[in-house]
Design a protein around this motif. Structure first.
Motif, PDB file in Angstrom:
ATOM      1  N   GLY A 111     -44.585  -2.248  -4.612  1.00 31.52           N
ATOM      2  CA  GLY A 111     -43.488  -1.545  -3.967  1.00 31.52           C
ATOM      3  C   GLY A 111     -43.750  -0.062  -3.788  1.00 31.52           C
ATOM      4  N   SER A 112     -44.887   0.417  -4.288  1.00 28.53           N
ATOM      5  CA  SER A 112     -45.224   1.834  -4.152  1.00 28.53           C
ATOM      6  C   SER A 112     -45.651   2.148  -2.721  1.00 28.53           C
ATOM      7  CB  SER A 112     -46.356   2.209  -5.109  1.00 28.53           C
ATOM      8  OG  SER A 112     -45.977   2.010  -6.452  1.00 28.53           O
ATOM      9  N   PRO A 113     -45.468   3.393  -2.298  1.00 28.78           N
ATOM     10  CA  PRO A 113     -45.869   3.767  -0.937  1.00 28.78           C
ATOM     11  C   PRO A 113     -47.364   3.983  -0.826  1.00 28.78           C
ATOM     12  CG  PRO A 113     -45.017   5.678  -2.083  1.00 28.78           C
ATOM     13  CD  PRO A 113     -44.815   4.507  -3.011  1.00 28.78           C
ATOM     14  N   LEU A 114     -47.908   3.650   0.327  1.00 28.49           N
ATOM     15  CA  LEU A 114     -49.299   3.925   0.657  1.00 28.49           C
ATOM     16  C   LEU A 114     -49.292   5.121   1.605  1.00 28.49           C
ATOM     17  CD1 LEU A 114     -52.244   2.778   0.403  1.00 28.49           C
ATOM     18  CD2 LEU A 114     -51.801   1.630   2.588  1.00 28.49           C
ATOM     19  N   VAL A 115     -49.852   6.250   1.176  1.00 28.92           N
ATOM     20  CA  VAL A 115     -49.702   7.515   1.904  1.00 28.92           C
ATOM     21  C   VAL A 115     -51.068   8.083   2.260  1.00 28.92           C
ATOM     22  CG1 VAL A 115     -48.590   9.790   1.865  1.00 28.92           C
ATOM     23  CG2 VAL A 115     -47.655   7.925   0.466  1.00 28.92           C
ATOM     24  N   ASP A 116     -51.171   8.668   3.470  1.00 30.12           N
ATOM     25  CA  ASP A 116     -52.415   9.335   3.841  1.00 30.12           C
ATOM     26  C   ASP A 116     -52.308  10.835   3.582  1.00 30.12           C
ATOM     27  OD1 ASP A 116     -50.977  10.477   5.941  1.00 30.12           O
ATOM     28  OD2 ASP A 116     -51.943   9.291   7.516  1.00 30.12           O
ATOM     29  N   SER A 117     -53.377  11.568   3.878  1.00 30.99           N
ATOM     30  CA  SER A 117     -53.416  12.995   3.549  1.00 30.99           C
ATOM     31  C   SER A 117     -52.461  13.830   4.377  1.00 30.99           C
ATOM     32  CB  SER A 117     -54.844  13.523   3.743  1.00 30.99           C
ATOM     33  OG  SER A 117     -55.262  13.342   5.094  1.00 30.99           O
ATOM     34  N   LYS A 118     -51.967  13.278   5.490  1.00 21.18           N
ATOM     35  CA  LYS A 118     -51.052  14.014   6.361  1.00 21.18           C
ATOM     36  C   LYS A 118     -49.583  13.785   6.018  1.00 21.18           C
ATOM     37  CE  LYS A 118     -54.301  13.932  10.239  1.00 21.18           C
ATOM     38  NZ  LYS A 118     -54.518  13.511  11.643  1.00 21.18           N
ATOM     39  N   GLY A 133     -47.413  17.170   4.677  1.00 17.80           N
ATOM     40  CA  GLY A 133     -48.711  17.102   5.338  1.00 17.80           C
ATOM     41  C   GLY A 133     -49.578  18.323   5.097  1.00 17.80           C
ATOM     42  N   ARG A 134     -48.965  19.501   4.943  1.00 22.51           N
ATOM     43  CA  ARG A 134     -49.720  20.736   4.756  1.00 22.51           C
ATOM     44  C   ARG A 134     -49.801  21.160   3.295  1.00 22.51           C
ATOM     45  NH1 ARG A 134     -47.527  24.533   9.785  1.00 22.51           N
ATOM     46  NH2 ARG A 134     -48.117  23.100  11.479  1.00 22.51           N
ATOM     47  N   MET A 135     -49.339  20.320   2.426  1.00 22.54           N
ATOM     48  CA  MET A 135     -49.340  20.655   1.001  1.00 22.54           C
ATOM     49  C   MET A 135     -50.623  20.185   0.330  1.00 22.54           C
ATOM     50  SD  MET A 135     -45.454  19.636  -0.096  1.00 22.54           S
ATOM     51  CE  MET A 135     -44.019  20.375   0.693  1.00 22.54           C
ATOM     52  N   SER A 136     -50.899  20.744  -0.831  1.00 21.03           N
ATOM     53  CA  SER A 136     -52.009  20.258  -1.644  1.00 21.03           C
ATOM     54  C   SER A 136     -51.634  18.892  -2.205  1.00 21.03           C
ATOM     55  CB  SER A 136     -52.287  21.230  -2.796  1.00 21.03           C
ATOM     56  OG  SER A 136     -51.201  21.232  -3.722  1.00 21.03           O
ATOM     57  N   ARG A 137     -52.619  18.157  -2.687  1.00 20.39           N
ATOM     58  CA  ARG A 137     -52.342  16.827  -3.237  1.00 20.39           C
ATOM     59  C   ARG A 137     -51.372  16.909  -4.421  1.00 20.39           C
ATOM     60  NH1 ARG A 137     -54.912  12.276  -2.287  1.00 20.39           N
ATOM     61  NH2 ARG A 137     -54.679  13.162  -0.189  1.00 20.39           N
ATOM     62  N   LEU A 186     -57.127   3.652  10.478  1.00 20.35           N
ATOM     63  CA  LEU A 186     -58.528   3.281  10.663  1.00 20.35           C
ATOM     64  C   LEU A 186     -59.189   2.866   9.356  1.00 20.35           C
ATOM     65  CD1 LEU A 186     -59.616   6.128  13.112  1.00 20.35           C
ATOM     66  CD2 LEU A 186     -58.961   3.770  13.684  1.00 20.35           C
ATOM     67  N   LEU A 187     -60.234   2.099   9.500  1.00 22.24           N
ATOM     68  CA  LEU A 187     -61.058   1.711   8.366  1.00 22.24           C
ATOM     69  C   LEU A 187     -61.635   2.961   7.712  1.00 22.24           C
ATOM     70  CD1 LEU A 187     -62.215  -0.938   7.060  1.00 22.24           C
ATOM     71  CD2 LEU A 187     -64.259  -0.545   8.451  1.00 22.24           C
ATOM     72  N   GLY A 188     -61.555   3.029   6.394  1.00 25.95           N
ATOM     73  CA  GLY A 188     -62.077   4.175   5.670  1.00 25.95           C
ATOM     74  C   GLY A 188     -61.087   5.300   5.460  1.00 25.95           C
ATOM     75  N   THR A 189     -59.871   5.154   5.992  1.00 25.18           N
ATOM     76  CA  THR A 189     -58.848   6.192   5.802  1.00 25.18           C
ATOM     77  C   THR A 189     -58.577   6.397   4.320  1.00 25.18           C
ATOM     78  OG1 THR A 189     -57.766   5.690   7.913  1.00 25.18           O
ATOM     79  CG2 THR A 189     -56.445   6.829   6.249  1.00 25.18           C
ATOM     80  N   HIS A 190     -58.624   7.638   3.880  1.00 28.51           N
ATOM     81  CA  HIS A 190     -58.351   7.945   2.483  1.00 28.51           C
ATOM     82  C   HIS A 190     -56.841   7.915   2.248  1.00 28.51           C
ATOM     83  CE1 HIS A 190     -62.336   9.040   0.894  1.00 28.51           C
ATOM     84  NE2 HIS A 190     -62.599   9.314   2.170  1.00 28.51           N
ATOM     85  N   ILE A 191     -56.454   7.265   1.171  1.00 32.05           N
ATOM     86  CA  ILE A 191     -55.033   7.073   0.889  1.00 32.05           C
ATOM     87  C   ILE A 191     -54.770   7.326  -0.600  1.00 32.05           C
ATOM     88  CG2 ILE A 191     -54.380   5.542   2.771  1.00 32.05           C
ATOM     89  CD1 ILE A 191     -55.389   4.082  -0.557  1.00 32.05           C
ATOM     90  N   PHE A 192     -53.497   7.510  -0.925  1.00 31.28           N
ATOM     91  CA  PHE A 192     -53.110   7.598  -2.330  1.00 31.28           C
ATOM     92  C   PHE A 192     -51.753   6.943  -2.507  1.00 31.28           C
ATOM     93  CE2 PHE A 192     -50.922  11.301  -0.667  1.00 31.28           C
ATOM     94  CZ  PHE A 192     -49.756  11.401  -1.426  1.00 31.28           C
ATOM     95  N   THR A 193     -51.407   6.704  -3.737  1.00 31.95           N
ATOM     96  CA  THR A 193     -50.106   6.135  -4.046  1.00 31.95           C
ATOM     97  C   THR A 193     -49.628   6.671  -5.394  1.00 31.95           C
ATOM     98  OG1 THR A 193     -48.821   4.073  -4.198  1.00 31.95           O
ATOM     99  CG2 THR A 193     -50.964   4.095  -5.270  1.00 31.95           C
ATOM    100  N   VAL A 194     -48.334   6.658  -5.588  1.00 35.81           N
ATOM    101  CA  VAL A 194     -47.726   6.993  -6.871  1.00 35.81           C
ATOM    102  C   VAL A 194     -46.727   5.899  -7.206  1.00 35.81           C
ATOM    103  CG1 VAL A 194     -48.035   9.493  -6.807  1.00 35.81           C
ATOM    104  CG2 VAL A 194     -46.055   8.484  -5.673  1.00 35.81           C
TER     105      VAL A 194
END
Length: 239
Positions: A170-177, A225-229, A123-131
């Motif tokens: 080439g980095s992954p796009l990951v959500d909080s889960k 999914g259940r881990m801290s960032r 969805l629009l606005g989904t928080h994501i991170f990458t490494v």
């Protein structure tokens, strides 16, 4: 007795020499895999594992540019060793390439991968991170999906508010889960530049085109999914 003693002592010395040679050969092998490729490195990027059998994915433009393919592709493991990899298949339009480490029996880790690949657009606005690796050090970035479509309205992409740099393609796009939503393809280094990612659906669509004998099975459970960032980052770092 003296003759036997001398022979036994000589045998021990010879065994010690052979053991020393064996250890030296083992060390030479480790040193060889730790060394970077001898030719000049023309481009670098990031990739991440599809399963634990040596298959990984990266952006197609990382291995192929306007000048053609690179002479060879190497990945660098967490322990510093280099492994050569070969192209399995690609989708130039989607900017996705599936690779495999050449070394027989190669494993990314001892256990299963801790993340999954989502099959639906987020969805629009989904928080994501990458490494990823813009330099030799792992870099972390976070942001959100600013548009569910990408460049020129491409429905297989996302537009992101995500500050990343060159080398993180080439980095992954990951959500909080712990779900992999996609793969970074066009990165914007400044606040005025847009960052784009191709969705995970493009990756799975490419996998489905492979012959059955490849049988690349994606992970089913997102253990992170259940881990801290902080824990999530460490887990992604090891893959």
């Amino acid at each position: 007795y003296n003759t036997i003693s001398r022979e036994v002592t000589g045998l021990k010395i010879e065994q010690a020499k052979q053991l020393q040679k064996q250890k030296q050969l083992e060390q030479d092998l480790v040193d060889k895999t730790r060394k970077a490729p001898t030719s000049d490195i023309k481009t670098t990027g990031t990739g991440f594992a599809l399963n634990n059998n040596g298959y990984f994915v990266t952006a197609y433009h990382v291995i192929h540019d306007d000048n053609g393919y690179g002479d060879s592709v190497y990945i660098q493991a967490n322990d510093g060793r280099y492994f050569k990899a070969s192209l399995v298949t690609f989708d130039a339009e989607a900017d996705v390439a599936i690779m495999k480490v050449d070394k027989a029996g190669f494993k990314f880790s001892k256990g299963d991968l801790p993340y999954t690949f989502t099959q639906s657009k987020s969805l629009l606005g989904t928080h994501i991170f990458t490494v990823g690796y813009p330099t030799d050090d792992l870099a972390y970035s976070e942001g959100y999906i600013s548009s569910r479509n990408g460049y020129e309205g491409d429905k297989m992409q996302y537009t992101l508010e995500l500050p990343v740099g060159h080398g993180q393609s080439g980095s992954p796009l990951v959500d909080s889960k712990g779900n992999v939503l996609g793969l970074l393809t066009a990165v914007g280094a400044s606040s005025e530049d847009k960052t784009y990612a191709v969705s995970a659906r493009a990756i799975t669509a490419l996998l489905h085109k492979l012959p059955d004998e490849k049988n690349i099975k994606l992970p089913k459970y997102a253990k992170i999914g259940r881990m801290s960032r902080e824990q999530q980052i460490e887990k992604k770092k090891k893959k």
